[in-house]
Design an enzyme around this catalytic site. Structure first.
Site, PDB file in Angstrom:
ATOM      1  N   ASP A 398       0.939  -1.160  -0.074  1.00  0.00           N
ATOM      2  CA  ASP A 398       0.014   0.086   0.111  1.00  0.00           C
ATOM      3  C   ASP A 398       0.815   1.211  -0.074  1.00  0.00           C
ATOM      4  O   ASP A 398       1.985   1.222   0.114  1.00  0.00           O
ATOM      5  CB  ASP A 398      -0.810  -0.068   1.508  1.00  0.00           C
ATOM      6  CG  ASP A 398      -1.665   0.989   1.290  1.00  0.00           C
ATOM      7  OD1 ASP A 398      -2.338   1.505   0.196  1.00  0.00           O
ATOM      8  OD2 ASP A 398      -2.038   1.749   2.473  1.00  0.00           O
ATOM      9  N   LYS A 399       0.423   2.267  -0.294  1.00  0.00           N
ATOM     10  CA  LYS A 399       1.072   3.449  -0.353  1.00  0.00           C
ATOM     11  C   LYS A 399       0.921   4.466   0.941  1.00  0.00           C
ATOM     12  O   LYS A 399       2.031   4.483   1.726  1.00  0.00           O
ATOM     13  CB  LYS A 399       0.766   4.266  -1.647  1.00  0.00           C
ATOM     14  CG  LYS A 399       1.521   5.797  -1.843  1.00  0.00           C
ATOM     15  CD  LYS A 399       1.302   6.433  -2.870  1.00  0.00           C
ATOM     16  CE  LYS A 399      -0.078   7.323  -2.574  1.00  0.00           C
ATOM     17  NZ  LYS A 399       0.349   8.422  -1.533  1.00  0.00           N
ATOM     18  N   THR A 400      -0.354   4.937   1.261  1.00  0.00           N
ATOM     19  CA  THR A 400      -0.547   5.752   2.194  1.00  0.00           C
ATOM     20  C   THR A 400      -0.377   5.066   3.606  1.00  0.00           C
ATOM     21  O   THR A 400      -1.051   4.062   3.836  1.00  0.00           O
ATOM     22  CB  THR A 400      -1.801   6.514   2.080  1.00  0.00           C
ATOM     23  OG1 THR A 400      -1.986   7.056   0.629  1.00  0.00           O
ATOM     24  CG2 THR A 400      -2.384   7.532   3.144  1.00  0.00           C
ATOM     25  N   GLU A 481      -8.320  16.730   6.839  1.00  0.00           N
ATOM     26  CA  GLU A 481      -9.161  17.711   7.380  1.00  0.00           C
ATOM     27  C   GLU A 481      -8.307  18.370   8.418  1.00  0.00           C
ATOM     28  O   GLU A 481      -8.451  19.461   8.753  1.00  0.00           O
ATOM     29  CB  GLU A 481     -10.675  17.195   7.997  1.00  0.00           C
ATOM     30  CG  GLU A 481     -11.614  16.974   6.597  1.00  0.00           C
ATOM     31  CD  GLU A 481     -12.752  16.573   7.167  1.00  0.00           C
ATOM     32  OE1 GLU A 481     -13.646  16.732   6.158  1.00  0.00           O
ATOM     33  OE2 GLU A 481     -12.974  16.186   8.035  1.00  0.00           O
ATOM     34  N   THR A 653      -2.863   1.220  -4.708  1.00  0.00           N
ATOM     35  CA  THR A 653      -3.232   2.235  -3.784  1.00  0.00           C
ATOM     36  C   THR A 653      -4.244   3.052  -4.452  1.00  0.00           C
ATOM     37  O   THR A 653      -4.762   2.511  -5.618  1.00  0.00           O
ATOM     38  CB  THR A 653      -2.246   3.512  -3.943  1.00  0.00           C
ATOM     39  OG1 THR A 653      -2.859   4.483  -2.977  1.00  0.00           O
ATOM     40  CG2 THR A 653      -1.867   3.931  -5.186  1.00  0.00           C
ATOM     41  N   ASP A 655      -5.026   6.292  -4.539  1.00  0.00           N
ATOM     42  CA  ASP A 655      -4.785   7.447  -5.000  1.00  0.00           C
ATOM     43  C   ASP A 655      -4.637   7.718  -6.105  1.00  0.00           C
ATOM     44  O   ASP A 655      -4.589   6.709  -7.061  1.00  0.00           O
ATOM     45  CB  ASP A 655      -3.476   7.995  -4.164  1.00  0.00           C
ATOM     46  CG  ASP A 655      -3.626   8.337  -2.777  1.00  0.00           C
ATOM     47  OD1 ASP A 655      -4.619   8.340  -2.374  1.00  0.00           O
ATOM     48  OD2 ASP A 655      -2.438   8.787  -2.096  1.00  0.00           O
ATOM     49  N   ARG A 768      -5.919   3.914  -7.921  1.00  0.00           N
ATOM     50  CA  ARG A 768      -7.339   3.671  -7.987  1.00  0.00           C
ATOM     51  C   ARG A 768      -7.884   2.666  -7.883  1.00  0.00           C
ATOM     52  O   ARG A 768      -8.872   2.174  -8.380  1.00  0.00           O
ATOM     53  CB  ARG A 768      -8.183   4.538  -9.246  1.00  0.00           C
ATOM     54  CG  ARG A 768      -7.643   5.950  -9.408  1.00  0.00           C
ATOM     55  CD  ARG A 768      -8.111   6.890  -8.404  1.00  0.00           C
ATOM     56  NE  ARG A 768      -7.918   8.299  -8.834  1.00  0.00           N
ATOM     57  CZ  ARG A 768      -8.051   9.408  -7.992  1.00  0.00           C
ATOM     58  NH1 ARG A 768      -8.318   9.193  -6.735  1.00  0.00           N
ATOM     59  NH2 ARG A 768      -8.103  10.840  -8.597  1.00  0.00           N
ATOM     60  N   ASP A 799      -6.554  -3.004   3.272  1.00  0.00           N
ATOM     61  CA  ASP A 799      -5.553  -3.766   2.893  1.00  0.00           C
ATOM     62  C   ASP A 799      -5.788  -5.154   3.155  1.00  0.00           C
ATOM     63  O   ASP A 799      -4.964  -6.009   2.836  1.00  0.00           O
ATOM     64  CB  ASP A 799      -4.101  -3.284   3.336  1.00  0.00           C
ATOM     65  CG  ASP A 799      -3.702  -1.922   2.871  1.00  0.00           C
ATOM     66  OD1 ASP A 799      -4.094  -1.492   1.763  1.00  0.00           O
ATOM     67  OD2 ASP A 799      -3.302  -1.066   3.565  1.00  0.00           O
TER      68      ASP A 799
END
Length: 1094
Positions: A398-400, A481, A653, A655, A768, A799
């Site tokens: 995974d990335k994030t 946020e 990912t 993203d 995506r 994940d």
């Protein structure tokens, strides 16, 4: 979904099932009334309505039969059980103890291990089921155990407590009827989410008011994909935790094993390592050898006895009816099977289990893999896959939160084409023509979010606002946020649906929060409708650029889009901000549409999406924000090392492509000279999928042919760098088209073509991606024709699917909860620890267990092949060569501990060398140490040593060896001599293979030999009153009293070990493996040549 008043006096649940067939969908509806409990007999789903959760496998009463059944499902255990029963039923040459005792030892150890693990599950279940819960009874608060909850009970939950079952949120201590919840145990998200009480009940704040409530809730029957009653914001799920709220009241609608958490629990599939599969294949080979030996001896026995002079003695001759019995030959066959069954090493299984279990502690004890920032170290959830860490060919990450820190920092914002950084936001000089838009932009960021403010710093892991006038903590469901609100530094609080912010003059402005259009992954945006103190109604919206730009009617779109694209290329997370002003009539219409959609019982999510689509349009674009998620420490170094080790790394990912690609460049997955190939929706729109795939295939295959001639010339390190030429980027929509079956019912052609492209690319980025698509990618590679070993690593609940799908799943103990860590096989604090986990620990685990398995087969061939040869010299009479005690203790005591310790501590190369030279990982790749060539070598080495043992002793006895008092050696002395040479040879063979010596190795190896000598002296030197025979009395001491026996033992051990020593020397000098090459660089140093030969 609806709620209405009725005239019952107590708490009741009546379950009614109605069946409506619509589009082949069977819909079950349960109606819950608040009075006493009554259950319709036709409703199978709600018959068990207590709150008991069960995860254990055994009970006190069924443990023994159930555990025995599970253990004897293993072929090896069942085989030895049959052998043991055969020894009990028929007259066999060996005692049943020789098979029964090792089998009992294996069964007992395994049962203790499984019983202990199940006892831990019982403890966890009891802690959950006996947790105290407060519920309302007769207007008073009563405390009882969680397992005694029933559907319809009204429960009170306090701050930081976990919800005991699935509850409908009735009311809260907060005046606005909201509460904040963390769902880390459910979806891995540690951020706070806002939930809203049912509108008709949120005004009830004490026990008496709640007890007077009479209502009905209509909802579906329990199911994993539940349409949540009264809207998703009203259902509080079991396992979630109440935060930043003093207390809430809720009514139980799903309890026990009917809760969403229980129904969505996905049991881990049994994963088997490549070593275990090789073991099973080798066992089948040895079983065939065993059957062949038994058949050969059975046939030769009857050939031998066909001659009259070779038949039984006259006093023991068989009668004619006995000769004609066919059963006699079958019992002889079974007797030979029993005699030779020790070639199948039953103790190998328990030794392997102990080696894996104890070896896993070396990983958890590694101080270099301990993270001081989080105070966490590596976790081992299963030790069955330790050796698989040394066989990884693909890593899916995974990335994030995995490659990046998931620590968001506000970098800049772009308003009307002007760029501002946080440091200057509060000090900027507003341009007259942009003043209105700048103020609206900052208002949008301060109002369009779900951030809450807590006035103390007691919340763990959340950021503290250091710039506001008071000490406070920002709480939100999204770290983006929090970063934006902290960057703006104007948001004050949200209380009773009123939001307070600071304007540019540092004066408070109050806005009434009318509606929240929550974020979802499909829309990829969120909106709020607020009313200012002047009565103006605004709709502020923020979201992904692809979601905002198509809904904008005016604004400086080109300038802002250019800035967004630039930030995305730099790896920043971007959001666009827009607004529109609503009239009172427009807001009234929007409110009615939203209310109708929220109360829909069926297709609620779809109807809400349609309403959102109608409301969120015709925006005025204000600007965009950029948030940075920094790369984790040493992430690039780890990926570079994995690639040098021959491991392909894929990033999966959700993203956008530009952001993910920038991260891949930063972590050196893609290099500056890497040519990027795109397989995206945009490409497919320009060309057909068929054309795009074939064009990419031609490109990479032509390149691959060009470089194939250089493979044998370039070194491995140079090759790993020069082959970094192509990187593939694919998005989720393109993957769906590839996986989608074609009109002829087949999608195999596209999949194979896609796989061929991926094989020839140095790295692949999948952006995506939905969680299930991540699992699809892993499964696609796992089931390809090469069947590579895969590893998936991630930190969030999204994940989990790919972690469970991969051969080895690793969870990051990160900020998105522990869902990934709990569902993984292993867990580590940071991505950088993956380097040592694979290149050092994985390498050691594989080498150790491979040697252990091969050594077990080798020493058992050495053990039983002399028994086979002995039958040619005893008329195939099934006479044993060894004493019963030696048969029983050979694998249990005499030779088990040294190889177990070897499997725990051996280091053929130092850990520093393995980290410094990642290419050493290729030495053991693709199950190199357990291939047929190595297996055959160990088997023939065992046969050679067995021949040396037997015939060496035979020729020694053939010369009529006598003791000092003139006595001749008998058959038990002959067997003891062979067994003594056997024990010393296999133990010294292990000593020759040991590279890493400690005092424990010395103690175990030499101690095992001393133990054998002491045991033999005691066994043959004492009259044991409980034995019927004393055939070994004084045998061992008689053998040692002979000088020729001593000479024979030393000579036979030397001859047996000589071929293996010569082979090691020649291989090290002529055909060194990669792991030997670092040592060869130091051969010029004094003493190194002698050390390497040894």
């Amino acid at each position: 979904m609806y709620c209405y008043l009725c005239h019952f006096t107590k708490l009741q649940i009546i379950c009614k099932i109605s069946r409506e067939i619509c589009s082949h969908l069977l819909l079950f509806t349960a109606i819950v009334y608040f009075e006493k409990y009554v259950c319709n007999a036709n409703n199978n789903s709600l018959t068990n309505t207590d709150n008991l959760c069960i995860c254990f496998q055994y009970t006190f009463w069924n443990f023994i039969p159930k555990n025995l059944f599970e253990q004897f499902r293993r072929i090896a255990n069942f085989y030895f059980l049959i052998i043991f029963l055969v020894q009990l039923i028929i007259d066999t040459p060996t005692s049943p103890v020789t098979s029964g005792l090792p089998l009992l030892f294996v069964i007992t150890v395994t049962a203790i291990k499984q019983g202990y693990e199940d006892w831990l599950r019982h403890k966890a279940d009891n802690a959950m089921n006996q947790c105290p819960v407060h519920f309302i009874q007769h207007g008073k608060l009563v405390r009882k155990q969680s397992r005694k909850l029933r559907v319809g009970d009204i429960v009170m939950v306090k701050e930081d407590e976990t919800f005991p079952c699935d509850l409908i949120f009735l009311s809260s201590s907060r005046g606005d009827g909201t509460c904040f919840v963390t769902t880390a145990s459910l979806d891995g998200e540690s951020s706070h989410k806002t939930y809203y009480a049912v509108q008709d009940t949120k005004a009830f704040h004490n026990e008496q008011e709640i007890d007077a409530l009479h209502a009905t809730i209509e909802c579906e029957q329990p199911q994993p994909d539940l349409y949540k009653p009264l809207g998703s914001e009203n259902l509080l799920l079991r396992g979630a935790t109440l935060k930043n709220t003093e207390k809430i009241f809720g009514v139980a609608i799903y309890t026990g094993m009917e809760t969403k958490m229980a129904l969505n629990y996905q049991a881990k599939s049994q994963k088997r390592s490549a070593v275990e599969k090789s073991m099973n294949v080798f066992l089948i080979v040895y079983l065939c050898i065993l059957i062949s030996k038994a058949l050969i001896n059975t046939v030769l026995k009857y050939v031998w006895q066909s001659e009259p002079f070779r038949d039984e003695p006259w006093y023991n001759q068989k009668t004619e009816p006995e000769r004609k019995r066919n059963l006699v030959s079958f019992t002889d066959f079974l007797a030979f099977m029993v005699l030779f069954n020790y070639i199948i090493p039953v103790s190998m299984y328990v030794t392997v289990e102990m080696q894996k279990f104890l070896g896993s502690y070396f990983l958890t004890w590694d101080e270099e893999m301990f993270d001081e920032d989080t105070g966490e170290g590596p976790l081992v959830n299963t030790s069955d896959l330790n050796e698989e860490l040394g066989q990884i060919e693909y890593v899916f990450t995974d990335k994030t939160g995995t490659l990046t820190e998931n620590n968001m920092e506000f970098v800049e914002c772009c308003i009307e084409g002007h760029v501002y950084v946080p440091h200057y936001i509060n000090t900027i000089s507003y341009f007259d023509h942009t003043l209105h838009y700048e103020e609206l932009f900052f208002r949008a960021l301060c109002l369009c979010h779900t951030v809450q403010v807590k006035d103390d710093d007691s919340v763990d892991g959340l950021k503290k606002n250091q710039f506001s006038r008071r000490s406070c903590i920002y709480i939100s469901s999204s770290p983006d946020e929090v970063a934006l609100v902290e960057g703006i530094q104007r948001y004050v609080c949200n209380q009773d649906n009123f939001m307070e912010i600071l304007n540019r003059e540092n004066n408070l402005e109050k806005f009434e929060l009318l509606e929240v259009l929550s974020f979802d992954s499909v829309r990829r945006r969120m909106s709020v409708i607020v009313k200012s103190s002047t009565g103006d109604i605004f709709l502020f919206c923020k979201g992904a650029d692809s979601s905002i730009f198509p809904r904008v009617k005016e604004g400086k779109i080109d300038q802002i889009r250019s800035r967004v694209e630039r930030n995305a290329v730099e790896g920043l997370r971007t959001l666009c901000v827009a607004y529109k002003k609503l009239t009172a009539e427009e807001y009234s219409n929007a409110q009615k549409l939203l209310q109708n959609a929220k109360l829909a019982l069926q297709d609620r999510e779809k109807k809400l999406a349609e309403v959102y689509e109608k409301i969120e349009r015709d925006f005025i674009l204000l600007g965009a924000t950029a948030v940075e998620d920094r790369l984790q420490e040493k992430a690039a170094d780890t990926i570079e090392a994995l690639q040098k080790a021959g491991i392909k790394v894929w990033v999966l990912t959700g993203d956008k492509m530009e952001t993910a690609a920038a991260t891949c460049y930063a972590c050196k997955l893609f290099r500056r000279n890497t040519q990027i190939l795109e397989l995206t929706t945009k490409k497919i729109e320009e060309q057909s999928l068929h054309d795009v795939l074939f064009d990419l295939s031609k490109t990479v295959l032509r390149h691959n042919e060009f470089y194939s001639d250089l493979v044998c010339i370039l070194s491995l390190n140079r090759l790993s760098t020069d082959m970094q030429d192509y990187g593939l980027i694919i998005d989720g929509a393109a993957l769906s088209l590839i996986m989608k079956p074609r009109q002829d019912g087949s999608s195999a052609n596209y999949r194979e073509l896609f796989l061929e492209i991926c094989r020839n690319c140095s790295a692949v980025l999948c952006c995506r991606m939905a969680p299930l698509q991540k699992a699809q990618i892993v499964k696609l590679i796992k089931l390809s024709k090469e069947h590579p070993i895969t590893l998936a690593i991630g930190d969030g609940a999204n994940d989990v699917s790919m972690i469970l799908e991969a051969h080895v799943g690793i969870g990051i103990i990160g900020k998105e909860g522990r869902q990934a860590a709990r569902n993984s096989d292993y867990a580590i604090p940071k991505f950088k620890h993956l380097k040592k986990m694979l290149l050092v620990h994985g390498h050691f685990y594989y080498v150790r267990i491979s040697e252990l398995v091969q050594y077990f087969f080798y020493k058992n061939v050495c053990f039983i092949f002399p028994q086979f040869l002995y039958q040619f010299f005893c008329g195939f009479s099934q006479q044993t060569l060894y004493d019963t005690a030696y048969l029983t203790l050979y694998n249990i005591s005499f030779t088990s501990l040294p190889i177990l310790l070897y499997g725990l501590m051996e280091q053929h190369v130092s850990a520093d060398t393995l980290k410094r030279e990642p290419s050493l990982y290729r030495d053991v790749a693709k199950n190199a140490l357990l291939r047929w060539r190595a297996f055959i070598y160990w088997t023939f080495l065992g046969v050679f040593d067995a021949v040396v043992f037997f015939f060496g002793a035979y020729f020694l006895f053939d010369n009529t060896v006598v003791t000092s008092n003139g006595q001749m050696f008998g058959n038990w002395t002959f067997g003891t001599l062979v067994f003594t040479v056997l024990v010393f040879t296999v133990t010294l063979k292990l000593a020759l293979d040991t590279h890493y010596w400690t005092w424990i190795n010395h103690f175990m190896i030499w101690g095992s030999l001393v133990f054998y000598i002491i045991f033999s002296l005691l066994w043959g030197g004492i009259i044991w009153p409980f034995l019927n025979y004393q055939r070994m009395y004084y045998v061992f001491m008689q053998m040692l009293s002979s000088g020729p026996a001593w000479l024979g033992i030393i000579l036979l051990i030397t001859v047996s070990l000589l071929p293996d020593v010569l082979k090691k020397v020649l291989c090290r000098q002529l055909w060194p493996t990669i792991s030997m090459r670092p040592d060869r660089r130091h051969l010029h140093q004094p003493g190194q040549q002698l050390f390497l030969l040894l």
